[in-house]
Design a protein around this motif. Structure first.
Motif, short mmCIF file in Angstrom:
data_model
loop_
_atom_site.label_atom_id
_atom_site.label_comp_id
_atom_site.label_asym_id
_atom_site.label_seq_id
_atom_site.Cartn_x
_atom_site.Cartn_y
_atom_site.Cartn_z
N UNK A 199 54.55 -11.68 -87.10
CA UNK A 199 53.30 -11.41 -86.40
C UNK A 199 52.09 -11.93 -87.17
N UNK A 200 52.12 -11.82 -88.50
CA UNK A 200 50.96 -12.26 -89.29
C UNK A 200 50.85 -13.77 -89.36
N UNK A 201 51.85 -14.50 -88.84
CA UNK A 201 51.80 -15.96 -88.81
C UNK A 201 51.28 -16.51 -87.49
N UNK A 247 48.05 -10.45 -84.80
CA UNK A 247 47.63 -10.16 -86.17
C UNK A 247 47.15 -8.72 -86.31
N UNK A 248 46.45 -8.22 -85.30
CA UNK A 248 45.95 -6.84 -85.35
C UNK A 248 47.10 -5.83 -85.28
N UNK A 249 48.09 -6.11 -84.46
CA UNK A 249 49.26 -5.23 -84.41
C UNK A 249 49.92 -5.18 -85.79
N UNK A 286 48.03 5.04 -78.18
CA UNK A 286 49.38 5.59 -77.99
C UNK A 286 50.06 5.79 -79.34
N UNK A 287 49.89 4.82 -80.23
CA UNK A 287 50.46 4.94 -81.56
C UNK A 287 49.89 6.14 -82.30
N UNK A 320 49.93 -1.77 -88.59
CA UNK A 320 51.24 -1.20 -88.91
C UNK A 320 52.14 -0.95 -87.73
N UNK A 321 52.03 -1.77 -86.69
CA UNK A 321 52.88 -1.58 -85.51
C UNK A 321 53.85 -2.73 -85.29
#
Length: 262
Positions: free
Chosen positions: A67-69, A32-34, A201-202, A38-39
């Motif tokens: 990812x948000x699921x 969820x955090x990724x 890194x991002x 925005x990654x």
């Protein structure tokens, strides 16, 4: 019954140890955090976490969910040979694991006993830097943390286990790897540590691309200062990453998107 637009996944809490459940919660939070930072790349890419106290077992996302699921219960437990050890009932959807995700993540978990979490992304910034001959430049303090980052040459979509040996060799004992013409990968002794490496890194990739886009000469830093700064970020000279950050990130997520705990 779940909310409209959400999958109704049966809880796995009663089917695993307390340690595994905590690993599931932390890994779901990382997905969820990724997404929030925005990654994410829709349902592509993967984040995996070793199952505590179980040899040769790790958790990974079901291929087909955004990812948000991702929640603690939807994660699939698999071994390094690709055998699914446990998974929830996805009903008619019949979700399984993605072959490329299994090949990459199983290679790292098998080779690096110290690694609890592996994060792989296709963010626009990491993909762009992965195409640059110069790679990631130590232009900012954040980028200096990656002074000795590894590089892995592109060999096509990672579907063949024959690529595992070179991928692991290129990662070595490090925490981060640029996958040429592909994206980025980070590892950590905890989920929080791996996320911290990937977040930084991002930022380093985005800052480099922004600076290069200005079309003016780039200010470099003397080699001795670069190495001194890199050393200040190493495990022997500072606390492990994620110790302070991860609890705060979970509090942030609990305010924004608490469904990851289900």
């Amino acid at each position: 019954m779940g909310l409209p637009g959400m999958l109704d996944i049966p809880s796995m809490r009663g089917q695993c140890s307390q340690a595994e459940w905590q690993a599931r919660v932390d890994l779901a939070a990382c997905y969820r955090l990724v997404h929030w930072y925005g990654m994410a790349d829709m349902m592509a890419n993967h984040i995996s976490a070793r199952v505590p106290d179980e040899e040769n077992a790790f958790l990974i996302n079901p291929y087909g969910m955004m990812y948000e699921e991702i929640s603690a219960s939807c994660l699939i437990k698999v071994d390094c040979d690709g055998k699914i050890l446990s998974q929830p009932d996805f009903g008619a959807l019949g979700y399984g694991i993605n072959q490329a995700g299994y090949v990459i993540h199983s290679a790292v978990h098998h080779a690096r006993a110290d690694v609890a979490c592996v994060i792989h992304t296709h963010s626009w910034a990491s993909m762009a830097v992965s195409t640059l001959e110069c790679g990631l430049l130590p232009l900012t303090q954040t980028a200096m943390r990656f002074l000795k980052i590894g590089y892995h040459d592109y060999q096509g979509v990672v579907l063949d286990t024959a690529e595992q040996a070179s991928l692991v060799a290129d990662l070595g004992a490090g925490e981060a790897l640029i996958l040429r013409n592909h994206g980025a990968l980070t590892v950590g002794r905890t989920v929080g540590e791996a996320f911290n490496w990937m977040h930084r890194l991002e930022l380093a990739c985005r800052a480099q691309l922004a600076a290069m886009a200005c079309g003016t000469p780039l200010r470099t830093v003397p080699a001795d200062v670069l190495h001194q700064t890199w050393n200040n970020y190493q495990p022997g000279t500072r606390r492990p990453y994620g110790v302070m950050e991860w609890p705060a990130l979970l509090r942030k997520l609990d305010r924004l998107d608490p469904g990851y705990r289900d």
